[in-house]
Design a protein around this motif. Sequence first.
Motif, PDB file in Angstrom:
ATOM      1  N   LYS A  73       9.256  -1.432  -8.523  1.00  0.00           N
ATOM      2  CA  LYS A  73       9.301   0.021  -8.437  1.00  0.00           C
ATOM      3  C   LYS A  73       7.937   0.541  -8.017  1.00  0.00           C
ATOM      4  N   ILE A  74       7.914   1.498  -7.111  1.00  0.00           N
ATOM      5  CA  ILE A  74       6.667   2.123  -6.688  1.00  0.00           C
ATOM      6  C   ILE A  74       6.790   3.616  -6.939  1.00  0.00           C
ATOM      7  N   PHE A  75       5.868   4.144  -7.712  1.00  0.00           N
ATOM      8  CA  PHE A  75       5.847   5.548  -8.016  1.00  0.00           C
ATOM      9  C   PHE A  75       4.880   6.247  -7.066  1.00  0.00           C
ATOM     10  N   LYS A  76       4.918   7.566  -7.061  1.00  0.00           N
ATOM     11  CA  LYS A  76       4.041   8.341  -6.188  1.00  0.00           C
ATOM     12  C   LYS A  76       2.577   7.915  -6.408  1.00  0.00           C
ATOM     13  N   CYS A  97       3.020  -3.898  -4.678  1.00  0.00           N
ATOM     14  CA  CYS A  97       2.672  -2.903  -3.650  1.00  0.00           C
ATOM     15  C   CYS A  97       3.183  -3.404  -2.303  1.00  0.00           C
ATOM     16  N   ASP A  98       2.295  -3.738  -1.382  1.00  0.00           N
ATOM     17  CA  ASP A  98       2.723  -4.231  -0.067  1.00  0.00           C
ATOM     18  C   ASP A  98       2.289  -5.669   0.188  1.00  0.00           C
ATOM     19  N   GLY A  99       1.792  -6.339  -0.832  1.00  0.00           N
ATOM     20  CA  GLY A  99       1.371  -7.732  -0.696  1.00  0.00           C
ATOM     21  C   GLY A  99      -0.031  -7.917  -0.142  1.00  0.00           C
ATOM     22  N   TYR A 100      -0.716  -6.834   0.138  1.00  0.00           N
ATOM     23  CA  TYR A 100      -2.057  -6.865   0.742  1.00  0.00           C
ATOM     24  C   TYR A 100      -3.022  -7.756  -0.041  1.00  0.00           C
ATOM     25  N   HIS A 107       2.344 -13.850  -6.397  1.00  0.00           N
ATOM     26  CA  HIS A 107       2.417 -12.413  -6.091  1.00  0.00           C
ATOM     27  C   HIS A 107       3.669 -12.177  -5.265  1.00  0.00           C
ATOM     28  N   GLU A 108       4.733 -11.771  -5.922  1.00  0.00           N
ATOM     29  CA  GLU A 108       6.016 -11.576  -5.244  1.00  0.00           C
ATOM     30  C   GLU A 108       6.561 -10.184  -5.519  1.00  0.00           C
ATOM     31  N   LYS A 109       7.409  -9.730  -4.638  1.00  0.00           N
ATOM     32  CA  LYS A 109       7.996  -8.401  -4.769  1.00  0.00           C
ATOM     33  C   LYS A 109       9.206  -8.459  -5.699  1.00  0.00           C
ATOM     34  N   VAL A 110       8.908  -8.401  -7.000  1.00  0.00           N
ATOM     35  CA  VAL A 110       9.938  -8.403  -8.041  1.00  0.00           C
ATOM     36  C   VAL A 110       9.579  -7.341  -9.081  1.00  0.00           C
ATOM     37  N   ASP A 111      10.473  -7.075 -10.000  1.00  0.00           N
ATOM     38  CA  ASP A 111      10.211  -6.131 -11.078  1.00  0.00           C
ATOM     39  C   ASP A 111       9.198  -6.758 -12.031  1.00  0.00           C
ATOM     40  N   ALA A 112       8.015  -6.227 -12.065  1.00  0.00           N
ATOM     41  CA  ALA A 112       6.916  -6.792 -12.852  1.00  0.00           C
ATOM     42  C   ALA A 112       7.204  -6.819 -14.346  1.00  0.00           C
ATOM     43  N   PHE A 113       8.105  -5.982 -14.814  1.00  0.00           N
ATOM     44  CA  PHE A 113       8.383  -5.896 -16.244  1.00  0.00           C
ATOM     45  C   PHE A 113       9.582  -6.737 -16.667  1.00  0.00           C
ATOM     46  N   ASP A 114      10.208  -7.419 -15.740  1.00  0.00           N
ATOM     47  CA  ASP A 114      11.356  -8.270 -16.048  1.00  0.00           C
ATOM     48  C   ASP A 114      10.841  -9.605 -16.583  1.00  0.00           C
ATOM     49  N   LEU A 115      10.965  -9.815 -17.877  1.00  0.00           N
ATOM     50  CA  LEU A 115      10.421 -11.017 -18.513  1.00  0.00           C
ATOM     51  C   LEU A 115      11.030 -12.302 -17.975  1.00  0.00           C
ATOM     52  N   ALA A 116      12.249 -12.235 -17.473  1.00  0.00           N
ATOM     53  CA  ALA A 116      12.899 -13.426 -16.915  1.00  0.00           C
ATOM     54  C   ALA A 116      12.236 -13.884 -15.620  1.00  0.00           C
TER      55      ALA A 116
END
Length: 166
Positions: free
Chosen positions: A6-9, A39-42, A56-65
Amino acid sequence: MKTKSKIFKDDDYSTKIETLEDILPFIKKDDKIYDPFYCDGYVKNQWKTLGFDIIHEKVDAFDLALVPDYDIMISNIPFSCKEKCVKHALDLGKPFMLIMPMSALGSRWIVKYWDELQFIAPDGRYSYHKPNYSERKSASWFDSVWVCHNMNLPEKIIKLKKQKKK
């Protein structure tokens, strides 16, 4: 199954190599680094330039699984959820270094974690990378701080000194 992060403002700023260079003395070359906030993987390329291969992957950072095996979490967290990020990192029980605005140290929420944390303050303001914006030479409008846990730092608060240019 991977989910989108998720990316917030205005939570889509990434850490530049100069910022990462400041913390190199505090990590081991063979540490398995995990940065859950994509973010964008930068930042992955910034670490690669420094000789590190991070998780560093584009996943939900808060998903413990989805939390991989790692030695240390180092991340530029989404500033919109600073307390949630610190609590999550503490709950994982491993060393971490999270960069955030220094103003967070004056927030009410951080008091309950204070005894478990250490801090690294840079000598000057960092600048950050924003996707789809031209790179700017100027620093951000706020001071930053590394909020750390279980790093065995010699002091509660470390003030970095600017490196002299050669």
